[in-house]
Scaffold this motif. Sequence first.
Motif, mmCIF file in Angstrom:
data_model
loop_
_atom_site.group_PDB
_atom_site.id
_atom_site.type_symbol
_atom_site.label_atom_id
_atom_site.label_comp_id
_atom_site.label_asym_id
_atom_site.label_seq_id
_atom_site.Cartn_x
_atom_site.Cartn_y
_atom_site.Cartn_z
ATOM 1 N N GLU A 187 80.687 101.579 21.274
ATOM 2 C CA GLU A 187 81.886 101.875 21.807
ATOM 3 C C GLU A 187 82.240 103.347 22.031
ATOM 4 O OE1 GLU A 187 81.626 100.015 19.088
ATOM 5 O OE2 GLU A 187 81.641 98.061 20.090
ATOM 6 N N ASP A 226 82.730 105.231 25.848
ATOM 7 C CA ASP A 226 83.758 106.376 25.932
ATOM 8 C C ASP A 226 83.321 107.718 26.409
ATOM 9 O OD1 ASP A 226 85.738 104.247 25.258
ATOM 10 O OD2 ASP A 226 85.956 105.188 23.341
ATOM 11 N N GLU A 228 76.615 97.202 28.330
ATOM 12 C CA GLU A 228 78.150 97.580 28.299
ATOM 13 C C GLU A 228 78.156 98.249 29.716
ATOM 14 O OE1 GLU A 228 81.118 96.897 26.799
ATOM 15 O OE2 GLU A 228 80.005 95.846 25.437
#
Length: 242
Positions: free
Chosen positions: A229, A233, A18
């Motif tokens: 996720e 963040d 990611e």
Amino acid sequence: MTVLILGGTAEARALAGELADRHAVISSLAGRTSRPLLPAGEVRVGGFGGVEGLVAFLRERQVDALVDATHPFAARISANAAVAAGRAGVPVLHLRRAGWVAEKGDVWHRVRDLGDAAGLLPRLGRRVFLTTGRQEISAFAHNDQWFLARSVEPPEPPMPGRLVVILERGPFTLDGERRLLAEHAIDVLVSKDSGGSAHKLTAARERGIPVVLVDRPALPGGEMVATVEEAVDWVTRKRDSA
Ligand code: NAP
């Protein structure tokens, strides 16, 4: 930003994937497996040499953020990460997938450690499926139950006298787990509370066999998230506030 990910888990690989197009990502592996699945970005392998070594690495490579995405049972490196990050003035996040929660039909015996698991086994069954990982098999060396153990790399002595080893890396399917329990007439399962895919627990529930579940070691304090996720963040917030 330069982000150091302490890895060795599927979450660490996903996180590197990611972040790699936006940040300079360095993933660190302990070097326990001979053919590791490699994440995107730079990869380094092997211990740092304790807290001092990790502090030196954070400084040398000018790391801006550290994500400890190691396995929930890798307690030493997590503790080292917390201390080293504090000393080097680098923000640190612990990414820990959630532990398992019992469902109706589960017969779980939660124990504090592997020694307690080994001590409990004689009361629970005679044919044990051991999924704790190869480094932990020695905790059962003095048990006289029959063991089926699954690990990525071959275990080393001491080992239980009656042991069959399957060398396999997950992910495993529910059908595969059902088959394995049936083929080997397994009557008790031993696992660490690692979290993640739980097909073996489902298969044990269906079969009505008990599970000995080893509790997680305590994490050092500090910031913690449970998903990739949330970790993305966190890194984004650190970049925005830099
Ligand atoms: P540990 O007991 O917490 O760490 C022992 C030592 O291994 C550390 O002090 C460190 O050496 C080195 N180390 C551990 N993880 C490292 C990393 N990601 N990068 C560089 N060095 C690392 O760890 P463990 O339980 O042996 O686990 C080793 C690795 O396997 C971890 O990265 C973990 O994510 C992965 N893993 C562990 C398990 C498990 O059940 N424990 C299961 C699946 C995967 P120095 O002090 O020299 O820096």
